[in-house]
Design a protein around this motif. Structure first.
Motif, PDB file in Angstrom:
ATOM      1  N   LEU A  34       0.627  -1.202  -0.351  1.00 47.82           N
ATOM      2  CA  LEU A  34       0.562   0.044  -0.221  1.00 47.82           C
ATOM      3  C   LEU A  34       1.015   1.092   0.048  1.00 47.82           C
ATOM      4  CD1 LEU A  34      -2.976  -1.096   2.397  1.00 47.82           C
ATOM      5  CD2 LEU A  34      -2.832  -0.689  -0.132  1.00 47.82           C
ATOM      6  N   GLU A  35       2.088   0.951   0.675  1.00 49.68           N
ATOM      7  CA  GLU A  35       2.627   2.373   0.590  1.00 49.68           C
ATOM      8  C   GLU A  35       3.397   2.643  -0.593  1.00 49.68           C
ATOM      9  OE1 GLU A  35       7.238   3.367   3.230  1.00 49.68           O
ATOM     10  OE2 GLU A  35       4.970   2.245   4.114  1.00 49.68           O
ATOM     11  N   LEU A  36       3.791   1.508  -1.609  1.00 51.13           N
ATOM     12  CA  LEU A  36       4.410   1.663  -2.668  1.00 51.13           C
ATOM     13  C   LEU A  36       3.457   2.209  -3.666  1.00 51.13           C
ATOM     14  CD1 LEU A  36       7.001  -1.664  -2.849  1.00 51.13           C
ATOM     15  CD2 LEU A  36       7.402   1.294  -2.727  1.00 51.13           C
ATOM     16  N   LYS A  37       1.856   1.803  -3.431  1.00 49.19           N
ATOM     17  CA  LYS A  37       0.966   2.252  -4.567  1.00 49.19           C
ATOM     18  C   LYS A  37       0.651   3.122  -3.946  1.00 49.19           C
ATOM     19  CE  LYS A  37      -2.733   0.057  -4.532  1.00 49.19           C
ATOM     20  NZ  LYS A  37      -3.656  -1.113  -3.926  1.00 49.19           N
ATOM     21  N   SER A  38       1.337   4.325  -3.052  1.00 44.56           N
ATOM     22  CA  SER A  38       0.018   5.403  -2.274  1.00 44.56           C
ATOM     23  C   SER A  38       1.803   6.101  -2.973  1.00 44.56           C
ATOM     24  CB  SER A  38      -0.537   5.718  -1.577  1.00 44.56           C
ATOM     25  OG  SER A  38       0.643   5.498  -0.063  1.00 44.56           O
ATOM     26  N   LYS A  39       2.543   6.391  -3.431  1.00 49.72           N
ATOM     27  CA  LYS A  39       4.455   6.768  -3.806  1.00 49.72           C
ATOM     28  C   LYS A  39       3.526   8.353  -4.431  1.00 49.72           C
ATOM     29  CE  LYS A  39       6.708   4.941  -1.766  1.00 49.72           C
ATOM     30  NZ  LYS A  39       7.833   5.454  -0.583  1.00 49.72           N
ATOM     31  N   GLU A  40       2.355   8.231  -5.104  1.00 52.91           N
ATOM     32  CA  GLU A  40       2.631   9.712  -6.282  1.00 52.91           C
ATOM     33  C   GLU A  40       1.709  10.339  -4.510  1.00 52.91           C
ATOM     34  OE1 GLU A  40      -0.441   7.211  -7.071  1.00 52.91           O
ATOM     35  OE2 GLU A  40       1.471   6.704  -7.332  1.00 52.91           O
ATOM     36  N   ASP A  98      -0.686   4.404   6.384  1.00 54.30           N
ATOM     37  CA  ASP A  98      -1.160   3.992   7.626  1.00 54.30           C
ATOM     38  C   ASP A  98      -2.687   3.227   7.592  1.00 54.30           C
ATOM     39  OD1 ASP A  98       1.764   2.633   8.608  1.00 54.30           O
ATOM     40  OD2 ASP A  98       1.715   4.867  10.443  1.00 54.30           O
ATOM     41  N   ILE A  99      -2.721   4.865   7.109  1.00 54.55           N
ATOM     42  CA  ILE A  99      -4.232   5.190   7.078  1.00 54.55           C
ATOM     43  C   ILE A  99      -4.946   4.081   6.376  1.00 54.55           C
ATOM     44  CG2 ILE A  99      -5.864   6.947   6.474  1.00 54.55           C
ATOM     45  CD1 ILE A  99      -4.465   8.646   7.686  1.00 54.55           C
ATOM     46  N   ASP A 100      -4.363   4.114   5.047  1.00 54.96           N
ATOM     47  CA  ASP A 100      -4.214   3.402   2.955  1.00 54.96           C
ATOM     48  C   ASP A 100      -4.675   1.761   3.724  1.00 54.96           C
ATOM     49  OD1 ASP A 100      -4.844   5.411   2.301  1.00 54.96           O
ATOM     50  OD2 ASP A 100      -3.257   5.053   1.239  1.00 54.96           O
ATOM     51  N   TYR A 101      -3.948   1.180   5.070  1.00 59.35           N
ATOM     52  CA  TYR A 101      -4.027   0.639   5.897  1.00 59.35           C
ATOM     53  C   TYR A 101      -4.406  -0.345   5.933  1.00 59.35           C
ATOM     54  CZ  TYR A 101      -2.209  -4.242   7.637  1.00 59.35           C
ATOM     55  OH  TYR A 101      -2.367  -5.599   8.315  1.00 59.35           O
ATOM     56  N   PHE A 102      -5.488   0.565   7.270  1.00 60.21           N
ATOM     57  CA  PHE A 102      -5.978   0.715   8.068  1.00 60.21           C
ATOM     58  C   PHE A 102      -7.690   1.282   7.796  1.00 60.21           C
ATOM     59  CE2 PHE A 102      -9.137   3.196  11.011  1.00 60.21           C
ATOM     60  CZ  PHE A 102      -9.685   2.224  11.611  1.00 60.21           C
ATOM     61  N   ILE A 103      -7.994   1.347   6.444  1.00 65.48           N
ATOM     62  CA  ILE A 103      -9.054   1.712   6.225  1.00 65.48           C
ATOM     63  C   ILE A 103      -9.139   0.301   5.132  1.00 65.48           C
ATOM     64  CG2 ILE A 103     -10.148   2.301   4.225  1.00 65.48           C
ATOM     65  CD1 ILE A 103      -8.948   4.994   4.168  1.00 65.48           C
TER      66      ILE A 103
END
Length: 97
Positions: free
Chosen positions: A29-35, A84-89
């Motif tokens: 998820l961290e890699l996906k949200s790099k932009e 962290d937010i994306d992972y939590f969601i």
């Protein structure tokens, strides 16, 4: 016909494996949200989560979100990682959060 295998592992091994998979999922998820902007202010985090300040603080207190504390000479600033937010969601939406 599909073959099925049953494997018995100790609870400790299962917990370690589960934590590893969760860590990998968080990294993906961290890699996906790099932009996107990675560190969010509490106000921005509340907007993404659509929650109040008290709810955001409860998520932090319960360990769902880990704040990043930025120190300066006069004050400290709290930021929250978007990953962290994306992972939590993601986990909350499938009933694990």
């Amino acid at each position: 016909m599909e073959n099925i295998a049953v494997v018995t592992v100790s609870l400790t091994e299962w917990t370690d494996l589960k934590n590893t998979v969760q860590s990998i999922a968080k990294n993906v998820l961290e890699l996906k949200s790099k932009e996107k902007k990675e560190l969010l202010t509490p106000k921005e985090a509340m907007g993404v989560l659509n929650c109040s300040r008290n709810t955001l603080q409860a998520y932090i207190d319960k360990g769902f979100l880990e704040p990043v504390r930025m120190q300066s000479m006069k004050y400290s600033k709290i930021l929250i990682k978007r990953s962290d937010i994306d992972y939590f969601i993601e986990n909350k939406s499938i009933g694990n959060g």
